[in-house]
Scaffold this motif. Sequence first.
Motif, PDB file in Angstrom:
ATOM      1  N   VAL A 137      -7.895  71.658  15.566  1.00  0.00           N
ATOM      2  CA  VAL A 137      -6.483  71.917  15.278  1.00  0.00           C
ATOM      3  C   VAL A 137      -5.620  70.734  15.702  1.00  0.00           C
ATOM      4  N   VAL A 138      -5.843  70.227  16.928  1.00  0.00           N
ATOM      5  CA  VAL A 138      -4.969  69.181  17.428  1.00  0.00           C
ATOM      6  C   VAL A 138      -5.232  67.847  16.739  1.00  0.00           C
ATOM      7  N   TYR A 139      -6.490  67.438  16.655  1.00  0.00           N
ATOM      8  CA  TYR A 139      -6.778  66.144  16.034  1.00  0.00           C
ATOM      9  C   TYR A 139      -6.678  66.230  14.515  1.00  0.00           C
ATOM     10  N   GLY A 140      -7.046  67.384  13.962  1.00  0.00           N
ATOM     11  CA  GLY A 140      -6.848  67.575  12.529  1.00  0.00           C
ATOM     12  C   GLY A 140      -5.383  67.573  12.164  1.00  0.00           C
ATOM     13  N   GLY A 141      -4.546  68.166  13.048  1.00  0.00           N
ATOM     14  CA  GLY A 141      -3.111  68.165  12.799  1.00  0.00           C
ATOM     15  C   GLY A 141      -2.517  66.772  12.836  1.00  0.00           C
ATOM     16  N   ILE A 142      -3.038  65.931  13.748  1.00  0.00           N
ATOM     17  CA  ILE A 142      -2.539  64.556  13.844  1.00  0.00           C
ATOM     18  C   ILE A 142      -2.836  63.782  12.559  1.00  0.00           C
ATOM     19  N   PHE A 143      -4.063  63.920  12.052  1.00  0.00           N
ATOM     20  CA  PHE A 143      -4.477  63.123  10.888  1.00  0.00           C
ATOM     21  C   PHE A 143      -4.087  63.764   9.556  1.00  0.00           C
ATOM     22  N   SER A 144      -3.644  65.032   9.570  1.00  0.00           N
ATOM     23  CA  SER A 144      -3.230  65.681   8.315  1.00  0.00           C
ATOM     24  C   SER A 144      -1.723  65.907   8.261  1.00  0.00           C
ATOM     25  N   ASN A 145      -0.981  65.201   9.123  1.00  0.00           N
ATOM     26  CA  ASN A 145       0.484  65.243   9.097  1.00  0.00           C
ATOM     27  C   ASN A 145       1.031  66.646   9.344  1.00  0.00           C
ATOM     28  N   ARG A 146       0.396  67.405  10.255  1.00  0.00           N
ATOM     29  CA  ARG A 146       0.898  68.732  10.609  1.00  0.00           C
ATOM     30  C   ARG A 146       1.465  68.757  12.024  1.00  0.00           C
ATOM     31  N   VAL A 147       1.808  67.575  12.527  1.00  0.00           N
ATOM     32  CA  VAL A 147       2.456  67.468  13.838  1.00  0.00           C
ATOM     33  C   VAL A 147       3.898  67.015  13.627  1.00  0.00           C
ATOM     34  N   ALA A 148       4.838  67.785  14.147  1.00  0.00           N
ATOM     35  CA  ALA A 148       6.263  67.446  14.036  1.00  0.00           C
ATOM     36  C   ALA A 148       6.620  66.464  15.151  1.00  0.00           C
ATOM     37  N   TRP A 149       6.492  65.177  14.870  1.00  0.00           N
ATOM     38  CA  TRP A 149       6.708  64.161  15.908  1.00  0.00           C
ATOM     39  C   TRP A 149       8.153  64.127  16.377  1.00  0.00           C
ATOM     40  N   GLY A 150       9.066  64.633  15.564  1.00  0.00           N
ATOM     41  CA  GLY A 150      10.465  64.669  15.983  1.00  0.00           C
ATOM     42  C   GLY A 150      10.712  65.579  17.171  1.00  0.00           C
ATOM     43  N   ALA A 151       9.757  66.501  17.450  1.00  0.00           N
ATOM     44  CA  ALA A 151       9.916  67.406  18.592  1.00  0.00           C
ATOM     45  C   ALA A 151       9.554  66.732  19.908  1.00  0.00           C
ATOM     46  N   VAL A 152       8.791  65.627  19.838  1.00  0.00           N
ATOM     47  CA  VAL A 152       8.308  64.989  21.068  1.00  0.00           C
ATOM     48  C   VAL A 152       9.446  64.433  21.922  1.00  0.00           C
ATOM     49  N   PRO A 153      10.422  63.674  21.355  1.00  0.00           N
ATOM     50  CA  PRO A 153      11.515  63.170  22.204  1.00  0.00           C
ATOM     51  C   PRO A 153      12.289  64.265  22.921  1.00  0.00           C
ATOM     52  N   ARG A 154      12.376  65.451  22.320  1.00  0.00           N
ATOM     53  CA  ARG A 154      13.098  66.556  22.953  1.00  0.00           C
ATOM     54  C   ARG A 154      12.389  67.050  24.208  1.00  0.00           C
ATOM     55  N   CYS A 155      11.106  66.739  24.310  1.00  0.00           N
ATOM     56  CA  CYS A 155      10.321  67.201  25.465  1.00  0.00           C
ATOM     57  C   CYS A 155      10.276  66.180  26.600  1.00  0.00           C
ATOM     58  N   ILE A 156      10.939  65.015  26.428  1.00  0.00           N
ATOM     59  CA  ILE A 156      10.875  63.972  27.458  1.00  0.00           C
ATOM     60  C   ILE A 156      11.377  64.472  28.817  1.00  0.00           C
ATOM     61  N   PRO A 157      12.529  65.194  28.889  1.00  0.00           N
ATOM     62  CA  PRO A 157      12.934  65.717  30.210  1.00  0.00           C
ATOM     63  C   PRO A 157      11.889  66.646  30.825  1.00  0.00           C
ATOM     64  N   ILE A 158      11.197  67.404  29.973  1.00  0.00           N
ATOM     65  CA  ILE A 158      10.157  68.301  30.484  1.00  0.00           C
ATOM     66  C   ILE A 158       8.967  67.491  30.977  1.00  0.00           C
ATOM     67  N   PHE A 159       8.606  66.402  30.258  1.00  0.00           N
ATOM     68  CA  PHE A 159       7.530  65.520  30.717  1.00  0.00           C
ATOM     69  C   PHE A 159       7.850  64.968  32.107  1.00  0.00           C
ATOM     70  N   ILE A 160       9.077  64.495  32.275  1.00  0.00           N
ATOM     71  CA  ILE A 160       9.465  63.877  33.546  1.00  0.00           C
ATOM     72  C   ILE A 160       9.429  64.902  34.673  1.00  0.00           C
TER      73      ILE A 160
END
Length: 505
Positions: free
Chosen positions: A265-288
């Motif tokens: 699911v995770v690697y298939g999603g990366i290579f089949s364009n099923r990951v919404a990369w726009g959501a990643v910057p919103r999680c930066i405060p949570i990462f920190i």
Amino acid sequence: GIAVGSVFFAWKSGCKAIIAGPDLLPVVFFAEAGQSVLTYLVASSAEKLRSECEMMGAGQRFLGGGGGVSANPCDLFHRHLAGEEDYLDEEFLSMVVPTTLVVMMIGNLVTALVFYGLGKAKNTASVIGCIPASVVAGFLTCIGYKVIKLAVLITTGYSFKQKYIKNLGIDEWHRNDPWLPLFLALIYGLALYAFKHLHIVSTDKLILTFIFLPLVLFFIVIAASGVSMDYLRETDWFLTQARDGNSCTENCAYTFVNFWQTLQVVYGGIFSNRVAWGAVPRCIPIFIMGSVMTSLDNMLKLTSSEKALGMDLNYNHEMKLGGKATFFSSFLAGSPAYGQTKFNVINLSITGTSESSLPTLLLGGICLLVFLSGAAGNIINIMPRFLLGGLCVFAGVGFLYENLWEGRKKMGRVSFAIVWIIFLVNFIWEFFVLQNLPKEIQPMVPGLLVVFVLGVVLSTFEFMFAFMHKAKDPSIRGGDVCCSSAVRSEKHDNQLAVMAGWFHV
């Protein structure tokens, strides 16, 4: 996380009794990241609906309330604006799991780098000493509150927020009273914590008894009453999924999952364009926040494990080892791996030795077998909601009681007041304020971020106030009457019994 951590720590740790794996703390941040991803996808889906509605040119017709529920994009869009329904179409729905897993992997990588960086820089001990005790205690109360919220969500199906409280009193024909499993979870969790805190029963016997005995009693009562498992799932006594991919479409049991499916699911999603990369910057405060708090938790557990096991640990080495294990675990969509004091104590109390790595490797092997066999879903299927929620209550109430009540014995009045201020601000923010902010903003300002800034500000004023006043003359006491409450080995207790009278504090 446990399988990977057990192998790494049994191989290279300075103490073979250390059992490494995830704690509830990173799980809280995983949940925050998942909520952030879901909010982003809902907003993206709503934007798609708005575009389709404008293309149809039918916005005015539905704006006044077009009657019943329909699949018309304008109707769905305006219901979304009214807050009646969060809509996800099939395209964005398929992105939820892959995007959440990718976000979790990135968060774990950030945590691994912080672990390893602190150990490599040989700054673990100094970092522990620089963080005010009141901020740490306040943060732990916030984590405890979040774990209690998780217990409410598991047992009732509703988030613990102001707008959902009224739902707990609704009596629906198709489900049990939400208060019933919540009440059972509170009794179970509080009783378990009371037995542990008062040392009424040894830890190893306590955990086994409180997990298996209620489970056995529950199924005995069910068998005697003649109620079917399908009925129990329909009435929400068990956790269920929306559909199983086969014939079941509502209140479905968790199905068998092959171990490679998560990676697919995770690697298939990366290579089949099923990951919404726009959501990643919103999680930066949570990462920190997640990496900082998990690293702090790791360091605190190192100090407590050292005392509980009666061993000297190389903090920097253990931090680097945790970084390596977490780095490896993240690529398997796992969780942070670091030593867990409670598991270490149970391991030592059962085996009676901290020199053998066999128990740690055995646990890692069992977790690996569960992972490879895909039996995790089957285990969840036999765990009623009140039991899972009760375990969360057990974990959360410890954070709250030990810091909001017992903390008064270890801190000054100002520091203890700071702990309560941090807790209350977090509660007010999470329970009342956050839900009223725009959904696009909510993931960027979690309660933990707000109280972290607040804690730093309050601690700064506390230090300023302390240095502006002359300290009282210290009272000198003999070492034989000034004893700490740390748990030590018999060898160290005997040494202190002889040497305590030589020193004054």
